[in-house]
Each structure stands twice: as structure tokens, then as C-alpha cells.
Write a protein that holds these residues in place. Structure first.
Motif, mmCIF file in Angstrom:
data_model
loop_
_atom_site.group_PDB
_atom_site.id
_atom_site.type_symbol
_atom_site.label_atom_id
_atom_site.label_comp_id
_atom_site.label_asym_id
_atom_site.label_seq_id
_atom_site.Cartn_x
_atom_site.Cartn_y
_atom_site.Cartn_z
ATOM 1 N N PHE A 59 3.932 -22.301 -1.973
ATOM 2 C CA PHE A 59 3.578 -23.584 -1.371
ATOM 3 C C PHE A 59 2.788 -24.506 -2.301
ATOM 4 C CE2 PHE A 59 3.790 -20.485 2.204
ATOM 5 C CZ PHE A 59 4.998 -20.921 2.718
ATOM 6 N N LYS A 60 2.429 -24.002 -3.490
ATOM 7 C CA LYS A 60 1.728 -24.790 -4.508
ATOM 8 C C LYS A 60 0.500 -25.518 -3.950
ATOM 9 C CE LYS A 60 5.656 -25.282 -7.536
ATOM 10 N NZ LYS A 60 5.360 -24.199 -8.405
ATOM 11 N N GLN A 61 -0.370 -24.733 -3.329
ATOM 12 C CA GLN A 61 -1.593 -25.262 -2.733
ATOM 13 C C GLN A 61 -2.803 -24.657 -3.435
ATOM 14 O OE1 GLN A 61 -1.638 -27.526 0.058
ATOM 15 N NE2 GLN A 61 0.469 -27.641 -0.650
ATOM 16 N N LYS A 62 -3.890 -25.412 -3.436
ATOM 17 C CA LYS A 62 -5.137 -24.868 -3.944
ATOM 18 C C LYS A 62 -5.615 -23.786 -2.973
ATOM 19 C CE LYS A 62 -8.304 -27.677 -5.250
ATOM 20 N NZ LYS A 62 -9.256 -28.807 -5.337
ATOM 21 N N VAL A 63 -6.186 -22.754 -3.529
ATOM 22 C CA VAL A 63 -6.712 -21.657 -2.720
ATOM 23 C C VAL A 63 -8.032 -22.110 -2.101
ATOM 24 C CG1 VAL A 63 -7.621 -19.319 -2.812
ATOM 25 C CG2 VAL A 63 -5.589 -19.911 -4.133
ATOM 26 N N SER A 64 -8.154 -21.880 -0.789
ATOM 27 C CA SER A 64 -9.411 -22.214 -0.122
ATOM 28 C C SER A 64 -9.913 -21.001 0.652
ATOM 29 C CB SER A 64 -9.229 -23.397 0.832
ATOM 30 O OG SER A 64 -8.570 -22.999 2.005
ATOM 31 N N LEU A 65 -11.208 -20.900 0.761
ATOM 32 C CA LEU A 65 -11.808 -19.795 1.505
ATOM 33 C C LEU A 65 -11.374 -19.840 2.965
ATOM 34 C CD1 LEU A 65 -13.674 -17.362 1.512
ATOM 35 C CD2 LEU A 65 -15.590 -18.911 1.945
ATOM 36 N N ARG A 66 -11.284 -21.028 3.512
ATOM 37 C CA ARG A 66 -10.900 -21.192 4.922
ATOM 38 C C ARG A 66 -9.500 -20.625 5.194
ATOM 39 N NH1 ARG A 66 -10.566 -26.882 8.221
ATOM 40 N NH2 ARG A 66 -9.527 -26.010 10.020
ATOM 41 N N SER A 67 -8.527 -20.980 4.368
ATOM 42 C CA SER A 67 -7.173 -20.462 4.597
ATOM 43 C C SER A 67 -7.099 -18.970 4.284
ATOM 44 C CB SER A 67 -6.126 -21.254 3.817
ATOM 45 O OG SER A 67 -6.365 -21.196 2.434
ATOM 46 N N PHE A 68 -7.886 -18.512 3.302
ATOM 47 C CA PHE A 68 -7.928 -17.089 2.968
ATOM 48 C C PHE A 68 -8.441 -16.267 4.149
ATOM 49 C CE2 PHE A 68 -10.122 -13.373 1.124
ATOM 50 C CZ PHE A 68 -9.030 -12.762 0.515
ATOM 51 N N ILE A 69 -9.463 -16.772 4.818
ATOM 52 C CA ILE A 69 -10.035 -16.065 5.969
ATOM 53 C C ILE A 69 -9.064 -16.062 7.156
ATOM 54 C CG2 ILE A 69 -11.880 -16.190 7.708
ATOM 55 C CD1 ILE A 69 -13.744 -17.068 5.377
ATOM 56 N N LYS A 70 -8.336 -17.170 7.334
ATOM 57 C CA LYS A 70 -7.394 -17.270 8.457
ATOM 58 C C LYS A 70 -6.074 -16.537 8.196
ATOM 59 C CE LYS A 70 -6.835 -21.607 9.162
ATOM 60 N NZ LYS A 70 -6.710 -23.024 9.519
ATOM 61 N N TYR A 71 -5.753 -16.263 6.953
ATOM 62 C CA TYR A 71 -4.443 -15.716 6.599
ATOM 63 C C TYR A 71 -4.078 -14.397 7.291
ATOM 64 C CZ TYR A 71 -0.272 -14.973 3.831
ATOM 65 O OH TYR A 71 1.017 -14.780 3.452
ATOM 66 N N PRO A 72 -5.012 -13.460 7.501
ATOM 67 C CA PRO A 72 -4.638 -12.219 8.195
ATOM 68 C C PRO A 72 -4.055 -12.442 9.598
ATOM 69 C CG PRO A 72 -6.689 -11.889 7.049
ATOM 70 C CD PRO A 72 -6.365 -13.359 6.948
#
Length: 123
Positions: free
Chosen positions: A59-72
Motif C-alpha cells: 500500500f506504500k504507506q508510512k508506518v504509524s504506531l496507530r495502524s500497527f496497534i490496530k493491525y491485529p
């Protein structure tokens, strides 16, 4: 958000790479810890690897803590859908148990793609 075939193809490629990586982690750990622990560690590593591959490569997106936490959440939803489909295919449609996981995986790939895309793209 426009859906592209290129993104979906990259998603399939990253899924294949992730599967190989997590299986490699599982095999590397199996000599040192119990298989259940090895599987659990490799599964969690798979979620992390999937997140980074999907965010950066697919998806060529910057990594963010918020999306990392929601990803599971993607994996929780996928697991629940898999259970429901497994039950329906075996109990209602009488498909042999040995084939059902393959069918379920194929059916849930688009769902996993959409959920991954949604979470990663909404930082």
C-alpha cells in the motif's frame, strides 16, 4: 480509495513471502522450544511481518504506531470468519475436513486484503 489489481497482486506476493518467513521462524525455533511456543512466536512474528510488508510494499504507506496497534484486528476478524466458514462447510455443506482449510483461505484472502488496506491507509 481505488482498488487496483496491482495492489492485490502485491498483497498475494507479500502473503507468500510472509508464509515462508513465518514457517522459517517456526522451523528455526522448533529445535529450542516446544512446537506450540514455536508456532505462537512465529504467528506473532507473521502479524508484524505482514504489517510491514503491506504498509511499505503493498500500500506504500508510512508506518504509524496507530495502524500497527490496530493491525491485529485483521487477524482476529479473519480467524472468526474462518471458524464460521469451517463450521458451515463441514457441518452444513458436508465438504471433507481436509479440503475446508484451503477453501476458507481462498475465500478470506479478499476480506483480509480489504481489512489490511483499510487499517493501514487510515493512519
Amino acid at each position: 480509495m481505488k482498488l487496483t489489481n496491482k495492489e492485490f497482486l502485491k498483497f498475494l506476493i507479500s502473503g507468500g513471502l510472509n508464509t515462508l518467513a513465518t514457517y522459517g521462524i517456526y522451523l528455526a525455533l522448533i529445535d529450542f522450544v516446544d512446537y506450540k511456543i514455536s508456532y505462537s512466536i512465529s504467528y506473532v512474528c507473521g502479524i508484524v511481518i505482514s504489517f510491514f510488508l503491506n504498509a511499505l510494499f503493498v500500500f506504500k504507506q508510512k508506518v504509524s504506531l496507530r495502524s500497527f496497534i490496530k493491525y491485529p484486528i485483521v487477524y482476529i476478524v479473519q480467524y472468526l470468519i474462518n471458524l464460521l466458514l469451517l463450521f458451515a462447510l463441514v457441518r452444513i455443506f458436508h465438504i471433507p475436513e481436509i479440503f475446508v482449510p484451503l477453501i476458507v483461505t481462498i475465500v478470506t484472502i479478499p476480506i483480509t486484503f480489504v481489512l489490511s488496506r483499510l487499517i493501514i491507509r487510515t493512519n
